[in-house]
Design a protein around this motif. Structure first.
Motif, short mmCIF file in Angstrom:
data_model
loop_
_atom_site.label_atom_id
_atom_site.label_comp_id
_atom_site.label_asym_id
_atom_site.label_seq_id
_atom_site.Cartn_x
_atom_site.Cartn_y
_atom_site.Cartn_z
N MET A 81 82.28 -68.82 -23.68
CA MET A 81 81.05 -68.13 -24.05
C MET A 81 79.90 -69.11 -23.81
SD MET A 81 80.19 -66.10 -27.60
CE MET A 81 81.00 -67.23 -28.67
N GLY A 82 79.00 -68.76 -22.91
CA GLY A 82 77.87 -69.62 -22.58
C GLY A 82 76.58 -69.13 -23.19
N LYS A 83 75.66 -70.04 -23.34
CA LYS A 83 74.36 -69.70 -23.92
C LYS A 83 73.53 -68.96 -22.87
CE LYS A 83 72.57 -72.71 -26.60
NZ LYS A 83 71.88 -73.83 -27.24
N VAL A 84 72.99 -67.81 -23.24
CA VAL A 84 72.21 -66.98 -22.34
C VAL A 84 70.72 -67.14 -22.61
CG1 VAL A 84 71.73 -64.60 -21.64
CG2 VAL A 84 74.06 -65.29 -22.16
N PHE A 85 70.37 -67.34 -23.87
CA PHE A 85 68.96 -67.34 -24.26
C PHE A 85 68.78 -68.18 -25.51
CE2 PHE A 85 65.36 -65.49 -26.56
CZ PHE A 85 64.39 -65.42 -25.56
N ALA A 121 66.91 -60.73 -21.32
CA ALA A 121 67.99 -61.70 -21.17
C ALA A 121 69.35 -61.09 -21.49
CB ALA A 121 67.74 -62.91 -22.06
N VAL A 122 69.41 -60.14 -22.43
CA VAL A 122 70.70 -59.58 -22.85
C VAL A 122 70.99 -58.20 -22.27
CG1 VAL A 122 70.67 -60.91 -25.00
CG2 VAL A 122 69.79 -58.57 -24.99
N LYS A 123 70.09 -57.68 -21.49
CA LYS A 123 70.25 -56.33 -20.93
C LYS A 123 71.56 -56.23 -20.15
CE LYS A 123 66.59 -54.35 -19.25
NZ LYS A 123 65.50 -53.98 -18.35
N GLY A 124 72.40 -55.28 -20.53
CA GLY A 124 73.64 -55.02 -19.83
C GLY A 124 74.76 -56.00 -20.11
N LYS A 125 74.56 -56.93 -21.06
CA LYS A 125 75.59 -57.92 -21.37
C LYS A 125 76.18 -57.66 -22.74
CE LYS A 125 73.41 -61.48 -18.66
NZ LYS A 125 72.22 -62.25 -18.63
N LYS A 126 77.43 -58.03 -22.91
CA LYS A 126 78.05 -57.97 -24.24
C LYS A 126 77.73 -59.31 -24.90
CE LYS A 126 82.37 -57.13 -26.59
NZ LYS A 126 83.80 -56.85 -26.43
N VAL A 127 77.00 -59.27 -26.01
CA VAL A 127 76.52 -60.51 -26.63
C VAL A 127 76.76 -60.51 -28.13
CG1 VAL A 127 74.72 -60.85 -24.90
CG2 VAL A 127 74.18 -59.61 -26.97
N ARG A 128 76.69 -61.71 -28.70
CA ARG A 128 76.65 -61.89 -30.15
C ARG A 128 75.33 -62.58 -30.45
NH1 ARG A 128 81.21 -65.22 -31.88
NH2 ARG A 128 82.31 -63.27 -31.98
#
Length: 59
Positions: free
Chosen positions: A1-5, A44-51
């Motif tokens: 799991m990498g940092k996106v934002f 930044a999170v559009k279309g991604k599965k995130v926590r």
């Protein structure tokens, strides 16, 4: 799991105004306005599965 934002700031500007009506009652007007931080996170999170974890920063 990498940092996106990662960013810091005010997420949404919030305002409350009390208005007195002619009949003596009070009404509370609330308004919310997204900030630039909100828009950047959204993109930044559009279309991604995130926590998403939020920490309050003391002023």
């Amino acid at each position: 799991m990498g940092k996106v934002f990662e960013a810091e700031g005010v997420f949404v500007k919030y305002e409350e105004k009390r208005v007195k009506l002619e009949n003596g009652h009070e009404l509370v007007h609330r308004s919310e306005e997204p900030t630039e931080l909100w828009w950047k996170l959204k993109e930044a999170v559009k279309g991604k599965k995130v926590r998403i974890v939020v920490h309050e920063v003391e002023e």
